[in-house]
Write a protein that holds these residues in place. Structure first.
Motif, PDB file in Angstrom:
ATOM      1  N   ASN A 312     -42.490 -22.224  11.472  1.00 25.16           N
ATOM      2  CA  ASN A 312     -41.276 -21.549  11.919  1.00 25.16           C
ATOM      3  C   ASN A 312     -41.215 -21.499  13.441  1.00 25.16           C
ATOM      4  OD1 ASN A 312     -38.859 -19.885  11.566  1.00 25.16           O
ATOM      5  ND2 ASN A 312     -40.125 -18.214  12.333  1.00 25.16           N
ATOM      6  N   THR A 313     -42.367 -21.242  14.047  1.00 24.78           N
ATOM      7  CA  THR A 313     -42.431 -21.188  15.510  1.00 24.78           C
ATOM      8  C   THR A 313     -42.087 -22.540  16.123  1.00 24.78           C
ATOM      9  OG1 THR A 313     -44.177 -19.513  15.379  1.00 24.78           O
ATOM     10  CG2 THR A 313     -43.899 -20.649  17.478  1.00 24.78           C
ATOM     11  N   SER A 314     -42.509 -23.610  15.452  1.00 29.41           N
ATOM     12  CA  SER A 314     -42.264 -24.955  15.971  1.00 29.41           C
ATOM     13  C   SER A 314     -40.875 -25.468  15.599  1.00 29.41           C
ATOM     14  CB  SER A 314     -43.315 -25.926  15.426  1.00 29.41           C
ATOM     15  OG  SER A 314     -43.208 -26.031  14.016  1.00 29.41           O
ATOM     16  N   GLY A 315     -40.202 -24.731  14.727  1.00 31.17           N
ATOM     17  CA  GLY A 315     -38.855 -25.136  14.309  1.00 31.17           C
ATOM     18  C   GLY A 315     -38.831 -26.264  13.302  1.00 31.17           C
ATOM     19  N   LYS A 316     -39.985 -26.564  12.691  1.00 28.62           N
ATOM     20  CA  LYS A 316     -40.061 -27.677  11.739  1.00 28.62           C
ATOM     21  C   LYS A 316     -39.423 -27.340  10.389  1.00 28.62           C
ATOM     22  CE  LYS A 316     -44.258 -29.822  13.604  1.00 28.62           C
ATOM     23  NZ  LYS A 316     -45.674 -30.204  13.307  1.00 28.62           N
ATOM     24  N   ASP A 325     -40.684 -19.466   0.370  1.00 24.45           N
ATOM     25  CA  ASP A 325     -42.119 -19.678   0.224  1.00 24.45           C
ATOM     26  C   ASP A 325     -42.899 -18.370   0.346  1.00 24.45           C
ATOM     27  OD1 ASP A 325     -43.364 -21.945  -0.571  1.00 24.45           O
ATOM     28  OD2 ASP A 325     -43.525 -22.865   1.403  1.00 24.45           O
ATOM     29  N   LEU A 326     -42.498 -17.526   1.308  1.00 26.86           N
ATOM     30  CA  LEU A 326     -43.144 -16.227   1.471  1.00 26.86           C
ATOM     31  C   LEU A 326     -43.014 -15.398   0.200  1.00 26.86           C
ATOM     32  CD1 LEU A 326     -42.172 -14.974   5.056  1.00 26.86           C
ATOM     33  CD2 LEU A 326     -44.481 -15.316   4.184  1.00 26.86           C
ATOM     34  N   SER A 327     -41.843 -15.470  -0.398  1.00 29.30           N
ATOM     35  CA  SER A 327     -41.588 -14.718  -1.624  1.00 29.30           C
ATOM     36  C   SER A 327     -42.500 -15.179  -2.756  1.00 29.30           C
ATOM     37  CB  SER A 327     -40.123 -14.876  -2.037  1.00 29.30           C
ATOM     38  OG  SER A 327     -39.893 -14.338  -3.314  1.00 29.30           O
ATOM     39  N   SER A 328     -42.526 -16.489  -3.008  1.00 31.30           N
ATOM     40  CA  SER A 328     -43.321 -17.005  -4.129  1.00 31.30           C
ATOM     41  C   SER A 328     -44.814 -16.823  -3.891  1.00 31.30           C
ATOM     42  CB  SER A 328     -42.995 -18.483  -4.373  1.00 31.30           C
ATOM     43  OG  SER A 328     -43.342 -19.274  -3.256  1.00 31.30           O
ATOM     44  N   LYS A 329     -45.270 -17.101  -2.670  1.00 34.16           N
ATOM     45  CA  LYS A 329     -46.699 -16.945  -2.381  1.00 34.16           C
ATOM     46  C   LYS A 329     -47.096 -15.467  -2.351  1.00 34.16           C
ATOM     47  CE  LYS A 329     -47.894 -21.229  -2.080  1.00 34.16           C
ATOM     48  NZ  LYS A 329     -46.644 -21.759  -2.649  1.00 34.16           N
ATOM     49  N   GLY A 330     -46.184 -14.634  -1.874  1.00 33.62           N
ATOM     50  CA  GLY A 330     -46.466 -13.198  -1.853  1.00 33.62           C
ATOM     51  C   GLY A 330     -46.612 -12.636  -3.256  1.00 33.62           C
ATOM     52  N   GLY A 353     -40.771 -11.682   6.902  1.00 32.37           N
ATOM     53  CA  GLY A 353     -39.666 -12.253   6.135  1.00 32.37           C
ATOM     54  C   GLY A 353     -38.340 -11.593   6.441  1.00 32.37           C
ATOM     55  N   TYR A 354     -38.356 -10.268   6.583  1.00 31.24           N
ATOM     56  CA  TYR A 354     -37.114  -9.554   6.925  1.00 31.24           C
ATOM     57  C   TYR A 354     -36.583  -9.992   8.291  1.00 31.24           C
ATOM     58  CZ  TYR A 354     -37.218  -6.102   3.086  1.00 31.24           C
ATOM     59  OH  TYR A 354     -37.166  -5.475   1.861  1.00 31.24           O
ATOM     60  N   LYS A 355     -37.504 -10.231   9.225  1.00 26.17           N
ATOM     61  CA  LYS A 355     -37.096 -10.625  10.585  1.00 26.17           C
ATOM     62  C   LYS A 355     -36.383 -11.972  10.599  1.00 26.17           C
ATOM     63  CE  LYS A 355     -40.628  -8.080  13.172  1.00 26.17           C
ATOM     64  NZ  LYS A 355     -41.853  -8.178  14.032  1.00 26.17           N
ATOM     65  N   LEU A 356     -36.672 -12.816   9.616  1.00 25.14           N
ATOM     66  CA  LEU A 356     -36.038 -14.132   9.573  1.00 25.14           C
ATOM     67  C   LEU A 356     -34.572 -14.053   9.125  1.00 25.14           C
ATOM     68  CD1 LEU A 356     -38.931 -16.287   8.041  1.00 25.14           C
ATOM     69  CD2 LEU A 356     -38.219 -16.136  10.431  1.00 25.14           C
ATOM     70  N   SER A 359     -31.926 -14.439   3.027  1.00 26.61           N
ATOM     71  CA  SER A 359     -32.209 -14.003   1.649  1.00 26.61           C
ATOM     72  C   SER A 359     -33.066 -12.739   1.614  1.00 26.61           C
ATOM     73  CB  SER A 359     -32.917 -15.122   0.884  1.00 26.61           C
ATOM     74  OG  SER A 359     -32.191 -16.324   0.927  1.00 26.61           O
ATOM     75  N   PRO A 360     -32.609 -11.637   2.226  1.00 24.78           N
ATOM     76  CA  PRO A 360     -33.423 -10.406   2.248  1.00 24.78           C
ATOM     77  C   PRO A 360     -33.719  -9.844   0.860  1.00 24.78           C
ATOM     78  CG  PRO A 360     -31.179  -9.981   3.014  1.00 24.78           C
ATOM     79  CD  PRO A 360     -31.334 -11.462   2.956  1.00 24.78           C
ATOM     80  N   TYR A 361     -32.911 -10.224  -0.141  1.00 21.46           N
ATOM     81  CA  TYR A 361     -33.169  -9.738  -1.501  1.00 21.46           C
ATOM     82  C   TYR A 361     -34.544 -10.200  -2.007  1.00 21.46           C
ATOM     83  CZ  TYR A 361     -31.738 -14.460  -2.945  1.00 21.46           C
ATOM     84  OH  TYR A 361     -31.634 -15.824  -3.100  1.00 21.46           O
ATOM     85  N   LEU A 362     -35.019 -11.342  -1.500  1.00 19.45           N
ATOM     86  CA  LEU A 362     -36.339 -11.812  -1.905  1.00 19.45           C
ATOM     87  C   LEU A 362     -37.437 -10.894  -1.370  1.00 19.45           C
ATOM     88  CD1 LEU A 362     -35.918 -15.669  -1.396  1.00 19.45           C
ATOM     89  CD2 LEU A 362     -36.045 -14.443  -3.573  1.00 19.45           C
ATOM     90  N   MET A 363     -37.269 -10.426  -0.152  1.00 19.21           N
ATOM     91  CA  MET A 363     -38.239  -9.488   0.410  1.00 19.21           C
ATOM     92  C   MET A 363     -38.127  -8.120  -0.253  1.00 19.21           C
ATOM     93  SD  MET A 363     -40.109 -11.187   2.521  1.00 19.21           S
ATOM     94  CE  MET A 363     -39.961 -12.475   1.275  1.00 19.21           C
ATOM     95  N   ASP A 364     -36.896  -7.725  -0.629  1.00 17.68           N
ATOM     96  CA  ASP A 364     -36.717  -6.477  -1.383  1.00 17.68           C
ATOM     97  C   ASP A 364     -37.468  -6.557  -2.715  1.00 17.68           C
ATOM     98  OD1 ASP A 364     -35.085  -5.330   0.549  1.00 17.68           O
ATOM     99  OD2 ASP A 364     -33.232  -6.049  -0.363  1.00 17.68           O
ATOM    100  N   ASN A 365     -37.378  -7.703  -3.356  1.00  9.01           N
ATOM    101  CA  ASN A 365     -38.045  -7.892  -4.644  1.00  9.01           C
ATOM    102  C   ASN A 365     -39.565  -7.839  -4.485  1.00  9.01           C
ATOM    103  OD1 ASN A 365     -38.044  -8.854  -7.568  1.00  9.01           O
ATOM    104  ND2 ASN A 365     -39.226 -10.470  -6.587  1.00  9.01           N
TER     105      ASN A 365
END
Length: 414
Positions: A312-316, A325-330, A353-356, A359-365
């Motif tokens: 994300n930092t590199s913009g790739k 990915d954060l949601s599924s791995k989390g 994830g929220y800062k990005l 799809s905040p509903y994924l972080m809520d879940n």
């Protein structure tokens, strides 16, 4: 008086005709209860595995299951139940390796598979499935009988050919049977065109380091000389990528860590154009999950999430993909989390994830599931409801998340 008797007779006749003209009678009982009932009534069990979002499932339920001629066979021979593969039927779906919908599983009263098929079927074809399952259970070639004989028939080429052929007929994976047959058969020369055609016919069931792979590699040049243009292309893909893909899929299906490691080693040798379709870090995570090594598993998930943040930092990688990915791995990590430090890492991932802002509903879940595991049910329900309020209506995971909310309110495991 006669008129009353006649009226009662007509009513009885109409009721009888309606009863006999019904489609499949699905019983609202558990799989365990269905098996007990099948045993006491000397029947088999038919399971319709479906999901709420599956259009073919709805079509079968409306246009095929309701037909009297279908009901005549299934109600006579089976205890019939329907299971939502993403809700109450999830454990059974995992047990019977159901991964497409609708899937029809036919069991004997011991819970062993007699037959298994999937997809939309015409009424006559579906009726024949029901009849074939009954016939196969009563046959000397029933799946249960064949599987019982298989370990002691490794040198019997005739049996092994029947075995893998019947497995295919019964909707089962024939990989082990094909490999066993290739080791002992002497009806086809390995360098012959017939062997090439056999390997191509069953190319989805040949694994790395198997006898089939050995034959393919040893005779590859000869096969290329006698192959048509289309077969040449198939052979190239077979050798370069399909063997690895088959091994990956079968290792995951059978929960075999050694076989998965074989796939991982082969993945590193794949041409770059194929390696781009996979992720080695992701494969390492699966490897430790198959080993049930929770410590190494958590460490690899942490490495994976760290790599996401770097991307994300590199913009790739786009933010939306990272949140997914954060949601599924989390969620996967949470299953193994058992310490304050584990929970703190998860909380950090959620915050990131929220800062990005995607799809905040994924972080809520994920937050909901984290609270629930920590025993904070009220907070968990609050965040699950918040997630569902914003969940896309066309997402296939929606029904499963609603079911999780129902389970939370009951205090059940999710």
């Amino acid at each position: 008086m006669k008129r009353n008797v006649l009226t009662l007779a007509v009513i009885f006749l109409i009721g009888f005709l309606n009863l006999s003209a019904q489609g499949i009678e699905f019983q609202h009982i558990s799989l365990e209860e269905a098996l007990e009932k099948a045993k006491s009534e000397d029947k088999l069990v038919f399971i319709d595995f479906y999901t709420t979002w599956c259009a073919p499932c709805k079509s079968m339920a409306k246009n095929v299951f309701t037909l009297p001629e279908v009901g005549a066979v299934y109600n006579k021979e089976y205890i019939n139940i329907k299971l939502d593969a993403e809700k109450e039927g999830l454990p059974a779906a995992k047990k019977y390796l159901v991964n497409s919908y609708p899937t029809y599983v036919y069991l004997n009263s011991n819970g062993n598979i007699v037959y298994k098929e999937s997809g939309t079927r015409m009424p006559d074809d579906f009726i024949q499935l029901g009849r074939d399952a009954v016939a196969s259970e009563n046959s000397q070639f029933s799946l249960e009988k064949l599987q019982a004989k298989f370990p002691n028939k490794q040198d019997d080429a005739d049996f092994l050919k029947v075995y893998f052929t019947k497995l295919l007929e019964y909707g089962q994976n024939p990989t082990e049977g094909i490999n066993a047959w290739l080791k002992v058969q002497n009806e086809i020369e390995e360098a012959d065109v017939d062997m090439m055609e056999f390997l191509l016919k069953y190319k989805d069931y040949i694994l790395l380091n198997s006898k089939g792979a050995e034959i393919l590699m040893a005779n590859f040049d000869e096969y290329m000389d006698i192959a048509t243009r289309k077969e040449e292309e198939e052979l190239e893909v077979f050798k370069e990528v399909r063997l690895a893909k088959n091994t990956r899929d079968y290792a995951f299906q059978t929960k075999n860590p050694e076989l998965w490691l074989t796939f991982m080693e082969a993945f590193n040798e794949l041409p770059e154009k194929y390696k781009k379709r996979g992720n080695y870090l992701d494969y390492k995570i699966t490897y430790y999950a198959l080993l049930k090594d929770s410590k190494s598993y958590k460490k690899e998930v942490e490495n994976y999430v760290d790599s996401l943040m770097v991307e994300n930092t590199s913009g790739k990688t786009k933010s939306g993909a990272i949140v997914q990915d954060l949601s599924s791995k989390g969620e996967a990590y949470l299953k193994y989390a058992d310490s304050k430090s584990d929970y703190k890492k998860l909380e950090g991932w959620v915050e990131y994830g929220y800062k990005l802002q995607s799809s905040p509903y994924l972080m809520d879940n994920l937050t909901s599931n984290l609270f629930y595991k920590k025993g904070k049910t009220k907070k968990a329900i609050e965040y699950k409801e918040k997630a569902l309020a914003n969940w896309p209506a066309d997402d296939k995971k929606l029904s499963a998340k609603k079911y999780e909310l129902e389970q939370m309110k009951k205090g059940e495991l999710i």
